[in-house]
Design a protein around this motif. Structure first.
Motif, PDB file in Angstrom:
ATOM      1  N   MET A 464      -0.571  -8.326   3.694  1.00 38.55           N
ATOM      2  CA  MET A 464       0.427  -8.792   4.657  1.00 38.55           C
ATOM      3  C   MET A 464       1.511  -9.647   4.025  1.00 38.55           C
ATOM      4  N   TYR A 465       1.210 -10.193   2.832  1.00 38.76           N
ATOM      5  CA  TYR A 465       2.172 -11.088   2.203  1.00 38.76           C
ATOM      6  C   TYR A 465       3.334 -10.287   1.621  1.00 38.76           C
ATOM      7  N   PRO A 466       4.468 -10.979   1.350  1.00 37.78           N
ATOM      8  CA  PRO A 466       5.604 -10.255   0.772  1.00 37.78           C
ATOM      9  C   PRO A 466       5.207  -9.688  -0.590  1.00 37.78           C
ATOM     10  N   PRO A 467       5.746  -8.525  -0.949  1.00 36.61           N
ATOM     11  CA  PRO A 467       5.453  -7.955  -2.253  1.00 36.61           C
ATOM     12  C   PRO A 467       5.902  -8.911  -3.352  1.00 36.61           C
ATOM     13  N   SER A 468       5.156  -8.930  -4.459  1.00 35.86           N
ATOM     14  CA  SER A 468       5.525  -9.795  -5.581  1.00 35.86           C
ATOM     15  C   SER A 468       5.331  -8.993  -6.861  1.00 35.86           C
ATOM     16  N   PRO A 469       6.141  -9.325  -7.902  1.00 33.36           N
ATOM     17  CA  PRO A 469       6.018  -8.578  -9.163  1.00 33.36           C
ATOM     18  C   PRO A 469       4.624  -8.707  -9.790  1.00 33.36           C
ATOM     19  N   ASP A 470       3.872  -9.767  -9.406  1.00 32.53           N
ATOM     20  CA  ASP A 470       2.527  -9.949  -9.970  1.00 32.53           C
ATOM     21  C   ASP A 470       1.462  -9.107  -9.271  1.00 32.53           C
ATOM     22  N   ASP A 471       1.833  -8.405  -8.196  1.00 30.56           N
ATOM     23  CA  ASP A 471       0.827  -7.675  -7.435  1.00 30.56           C
ATOM     24  C   ASP A 471       0.183  -6.574  -8.263  1.00 30.56           C
ATOM     25  N   PRO A 472      -1.155  -6.427  -8.146  1.00 28.30           N
ATOM     26  CA  PRO A 472      -1.794  -5.299  -8.826  1.00 28.30           C
ATOM     27  C   PRO A 472      -1.343  -3.983  -8.182  1.00 28.30           C
ATOM     28  N   PRO A 473      -1.334  -2.888  -8.964  1.00 28.02           N
ATOM     29  CA  PRO A 473      -0.826  -1.602  -8.438  1.00 28.02           C
ATOM     30  C   PRO A 473      -1.542  -1.142  -7.176  1.00 28.02           C
ATOM     31  N   GLN A 474      -2.857  -1.427  -7.066  1.00 26.80           N
ATOM     32  CA  GLN A 474      -3.578  -0.948  -5.886  1.00 26.80           C
ATOM     33  C   GLN A 474      -3.104  -1.656  -4.611  1.00 26.80           C
ATOM     34  N   LEU A 475      -2.587  -2.886  -4.756  1.00 25.09           N
ATOM     35  CA  LEU A 475      -2.058  -3.613  -3.598  1.00 25.09           C
ATOM     36  C   LEU A 475      -0.722  -3.001  -3.171  1.00 25.09           C
ATOM     37  N   THR A 476       0.119  -2.722  -4.152  1.00 25.13           N
ATOM     38  CA  THR A 476       1.397  -2.074  -3.872  1.00 25.13           C
ATOM     39  C   THR A 476       1.158  -0.729  -3.197  1.00 25.13           C
ATOM     40  N   GLN A 477       0.165  -0.015  -3.712  1.00 26.55           N
ATOM     41  CA  GLN A 477      -0.159   1.298  -3.162  1.00 26.55           C
ATOM     42  C   GLN A 477      -0.658   1.185  -1.719  1.00 26.55           C
ATOM     43  N   ALA A 478      -1.455   0.129  -1.447  1.00 20.41           N
ATOM     44  CA  ALA A 478      -1.959  -0.058  -0.082  1.00 20.41           C
ATOM     45  C   ALA A 478      -0.799  -0.282   0.882  1.00 20.41           C
ATOM     46  N   ARG A 479       0.196  -1.079   0.456  1.00 21.60           N
ATOM     47  CA  ARG A 479       1.341  -1.325   1.336  1.00 21.60           C
ATOM     48  C   ARG A 479       2.082  -0.018   1.625  1.00 21.60           C
ATOM     49  N   THR A 480       2.210   0.814   0.599  1.00 24.29           N
ATOM     50  CA  THR A 480       2.902   2.093   0.792  1.00 24.29           C
ATOM     51  C   THR A 480       2.112   2.986   1.742  1.00 24.29           C
ATOM     52  N   GLN A 481       0.783   2.966   1.563  1.00 23.76           N
ATOM     53  CA  GLN A 481      -0.076   3.791   2.422  1.00 23.76           C
ATOM     54  C   GLN A 481       0.042   3.355   3.891  1.00 23.76           C
ATOM     55  N   ILE A 482       0.117   2.042   4.104  1.00 22.53           N
ATOM     56  CA  ILE A 482       0.264   1.520   5.469  1.00 22.53           C
ATOM     57  C   ILE A 482       1.605   1.971   6.046  1.00 22.53           C
ATOM     58  N   LYS A 483       2.640   1.853   5.235  1.00 26.43           N
ATOM     59  CA  LYS A 483       3.981   2.258   5.684  1.00 26.43           C
ATOM     60  C   LYS A 483       3.995   3.739   6.057  1.00 26.43           C
ATOM     61  N   ASP A 484       3.427   4.565   5.189  1.00 28.99           N
ATOM     62  CA  ASP A 484       3.408   6.007   5.458  1.00 28.99           C
ATOM     63  C   ASP A 484       2.659   6.314   6.752  1.00 28.99           C
ATOM     64  N   THR A 485       1.559   5.571   6.980  1.00 31.08           N
ATOM     65  CA  THR A 485       0.780   5.799   8.192  1.00 31.08           C
ATOM     66  C   THR A 485       1.588   5.429   9.431  1.00 31.08           C
ATOM     67  N   ILE A 486       2.292   4.311   9.372  1.00 32.58           N
ATOM     68  CA  ILE A 486       3.116   3.910  10.524  1.00 32.58           C
ATOM     69  C   ILE A 486       4.171   4.984  10.788  1.00 32.58           C
ATOM     70  N   GLN A 487       4.780   5.463   9.705  1.00 31.24           N
ATOM     71  CA  GLN A 487       5.818   6.490   9.888  1.00 31.24           C
ATOM     72  C   GLN A 487       5.244   7.758  10.515  1.00 31.24           C
ATOM     73  N   LYS A 488       4.019   8.058  10.142  1.00 31.84           N
ATOM     74  CA  LYS A 488       3.359   9.233  10.722  1.00 31.84           C
ATOM     75  C   LYS A 488       3.155   9.031  12.233  1.00 31.84           C
ATOM     76  N   TRP A 489       2.663   7.839  12.608  1.00 31.94           N
ATOM     77  CA  TRP A 489       2.455   7.558  14.038  1.00 31.94           C
ATOM     78  C   TRP A 489       3.766   7.651  14.818  1.00 31.94           C
ATOM     79  N   LEU A 490       4.846   7.141  14.184  1.00 31.40           N
ATOM     80  CA  LEU A 490       6.122   7.107  14.895  1.00 31.40           C
ATOM     81  C   LEU A 490       6.690   8.509  15.088  1.00 31.40           C
ATOM     82  N   SER A 491       6.295   9.420  14.198  1.00 29.62           N
ATOM     83  CA  SER A 491       6.863  10.776  14.300  1.00 29.62           C
ATOM     84  C   SER A 491       5.997  11.675  15.187  1.00 29.62           C
ATOM     85  N   GLN A 492       4.839  11.170  15.638  1.00 29.14           N
ATOM     86  CA  GLN A 492       3.936  12.009  16.445  1.00 29.14           C
ATOM     87  C   GLN A 492       4.498  12.232  17.851  1.00 29.14           C
TER      88      GLN A 492
END
Ligand SMILES: *[C@@H]1O[C@H](CO)[C@@H](O)[C@H](O)[C@H]1NC(C)=O
Ligand SMILES: *[C@@H]1O[C@H](CO)[C@@H](O)[C@H](O)[C@H]1NC(C)=O
Ligand SMILES: *[C@@H]1O[C@H](CO)[C@@H](O)[C@H](O)[C@H]1NC(C)=O
Ligand SMILES: *[C@@H]1O[C@H](CO)[C@@H](O)[C@H](O)[C@H]1NC(C)=O
Ligand SMILES: *[C@@H]1O[C@H](CO)[C@@H](O)[C@H](O)[C@H]1NC(C)=O
Ligand SMILES: *[C@@H]1O[C@H](CO)[C@@H](O)[C@H](O)[C@H]1NC(C)=O
Ligand SMILES: *[C@@H]1O[C@H](CO)[C@@H](O)[C@H](O)[C@H]1NC(C)=O
Length: 492
Positions: A464-492
């Protein structure tokens, strides 16, 4: 607004010594609630308080009493027809910093969303009653909070002409559970829910928490030495606890505010829990607590474990005391049971307990349990704060009717009401962090209906926190996955 913010930061700084005296971390909840906040930056221009007239009791039509619930909006990124993101407030004051920063703000920029955050009844400035007497606390429950959200969503939706838009709920920790339950109970009001680090399974005794703390400490750069040293320190304390000179020694080396009374079972329990709390807090917020008010900033699992494993700092017991000294910032440590109970019995909104401790503990005593006890030997913190200690606290704070039977019945009903881990709702994402002790009560498997996102190596609510350059890749990936899921719901 910047001025007001500075003032509140100042007040918090003044309160900090009180925080250590009160016990900064109780029952898995830091003083300001379980979710931290993005770091406070000078440039922020925070949105003003807004107020919504809310019913006191949604489940009694004859009761017409109302009160004003606080909320915040940010419509900067909104374009007509865009989605509405609803952040659910939890067991602490709603922090408007979330209105301008955090992962959901990044999603809003891309998706042209309208941002709204509703403060939880009985926390922050949302006071449904004149005080927090036991009689008034009957209106504090997750069910009333969900009904608040539903009524708010319906009326504000109409007033702001957002009722035809698609709404998505967000929350982390207890509000993460509320987010999932909102989708479960009011599926026509939100098309999807993000339920971060959500303990959806209520459980009276929750010793698994300390086992995850142990496992998370074992991931530090000194490995198993950390837990071994804590175990050794605990054994030494157990021996000192057997005689009066030992109590005096412990009072001195842990800088306790009042002499430890080793013949009081509650003082002993509270002492062990207070010093274990240092490790519980740091593990729960490892690395995502930067800027968290009253939080530990740059102190991480590695900081504590480096101390525990450092032989040049003396015996294991001295190192354990050094950790306590680091986190109490030179203040004395208040481990007195009586003082704690007296503080928690304060019913005024202005009292120290009014920042959430009295309210959240009430919710644990009536709905959730979640007691982080030592009722397992799979942890190094001793055996001195068992379930009976937490139940005793409920009785001593709120009265004899809040006993083990009523508490267990309340926990049972919570799981009957929402389904626990078997929650039957779709379009929910449950991100969890492997280091977070709360994941033990979370959703661990994706099903056809909802998806669990596992973030290896992160703590409570990291995504939930703002992205930071120190974030591990799996955290960045989780944020992207959440975003993609929201976009999927919005397009349903
Ligand atoms: C909304 O958030 C953005 C991003 O932080 C900020 O620039 C803007 O001022 C905020 N708008 C309001 C109305 O608070
Ligand atoms: C210590 O605790 C015991 C048991 O609760 C109590 O009887 C005794 O009075 C306490 N002693 C002091 C000095 O408070
Ligand atoms: C944390 O940061 C402060 C100032 O930024 C510094 O003084 C302190 O030594 C740091 N603590 C640790 C444990 O790194
Ligand atoms: C151990 O503590 C000493 C004394 O504070 C310090 O100088 C040293 O760097 C520490 N060693 C490690 C490995 O952290
Ligand atoms: C709670 O549920 C458990 C398991 O279903 C049951 O054994 C227990 O009797 C229930 N307790 C209460 C107080 O309702
Ligand atoms: C988190 O969710 C994943 C499923 O995506 C699961 O494999 C994992 O066990 C969960 N982690 C924890 C620690 O609960
Ligand atoms: C998590 O990461 C650690 C180290 O980076 C690795 O050893 C471990 O296997 C990972 N666990 C999972 C479940 O992916």
């Amino acid at each position: 607004m910047a001025r007001i913010l500075q003032k509140s930061v100042f007040i918090l700084a003044v309160l900090l010594p009180l925080i250590s005296a009160f016990g900064r971390f109780k029952h898995g909840r830091p003083k300001h609630g379980m979710l931290g906040a993005p770091p406070i930056k000078e440039k922020y221009n925070l949105p003003p308080n807004m107020w919504f007239e809310q019913k006191l009791d949604h489940f009694n039509d004859a009761d017409l009493r109302t009160w004003n619930q606080r909320f915040f909006i940010n419509s900067t990124f909104y374009t007509p027809g865009g989605p509405v993101f609803l952040m659910i407030g939890g067991e602490g004051e709603a922090n408007p910093v979330w209105m301008v920063d955090g992962a959901w703000v990044e999603y809003a920029k891309e998706m042209n969303a309208f941002l709204i955050m509703l403060e939880h009844r009985f926390y922050g400035k949302s006071h449904p009653t004149e005080d927090m007497s036991v009689d008034n606390l009957q209106y504090l429950s997750s069910e009333q909070a969900l009904a608040d959200l539903a009524h708010f969503r319906t009326v504000i939706g109409q007033q702001m002409k957002l009722d035809k838009n698609k709404w998505i709920s967000f929350g982390g920790s207890y509000p993460g559970s509320l987010s999932a339950w909102f989708r479960l109970k009011y599926p026509h009001l939100v098309v999807g829910a993000i339920a971060t680090s959500a303990p959806v399974q209520a459980q009276l005794d929750f010793p698994e928490y300390l086992t995850v703390v142990r496992d998370s400490l074992a991931t530090s750069r000194v490995g198993s030495k950390c837990n071994d040293a804590i175990q050794k320190a605990t054994n030494d304390i157990d021996i000192l606890m057997m005689h009066m000179t030992g109590w005096q020694t412990l009072t001195k080396i842990f800088n306790l505010c009042s002499p430890l009374n080793g013949s009081s079972i509650n003082d002993v329990a509270n002492f062990y829990e207070t010093i274990a709390g240092n490790f519980m807090e740091i593990v729960q917020y490892n690395k995502d607590n930067k800027g968290f008010e009253g939080g530990s900033n740059n102190v991480t699992i590695d900081t504590l474990c480096d101390i525990m494993a450092n032989e040049s700092l003396g015996t294991e017991l001295s190192r354990y005391a050094a950790v306590s000294a680091l986190l109490s910032d030179g203040e004395c440590v208040d481990a007195s049971y009586e003082k704690m109970i007296a503080d928690m019995r304060e019913t005024s909104w202005d009292s120290e307990a009014g920042v959430g401790g009295r309210q959240w503990t009430y919710q644990t005593c009536t709905e959730f349990g979640f007691y982080q006890t030592t009722d397992t030997d799979q942890q190094p913190f001793g055996q001195h704060f068992p379930l009976s200690f937490s139940i005793q606290m409920c009785e001593d704070i709120y009265g004899k009717q809040f006993n083990k039977t009523t508490n267990q019945a309340g926990v049972n009903f919570t799981n009957t009401n929402y389904g626990g881990r078997e929650i039957a709702a779709y379009n929910i994402v449950f991100p969890n962090g492997s280091i977070d002790p709360w994941h033990a009560l979370g959703i661990t498997k994706s099903t056809d209906m909802y998806s669990a996102i596992f973030i290896n190596g992160t703590a409570h609510c990291a995504n939930m926190y703002p992205p930071s350059p120190d974030d591990p890749p799996q955290l960045t990936q989780a944020r992207t996955q959440i975003k993609d899921t929201i976009q999927k719901w919005l397009s349903q």
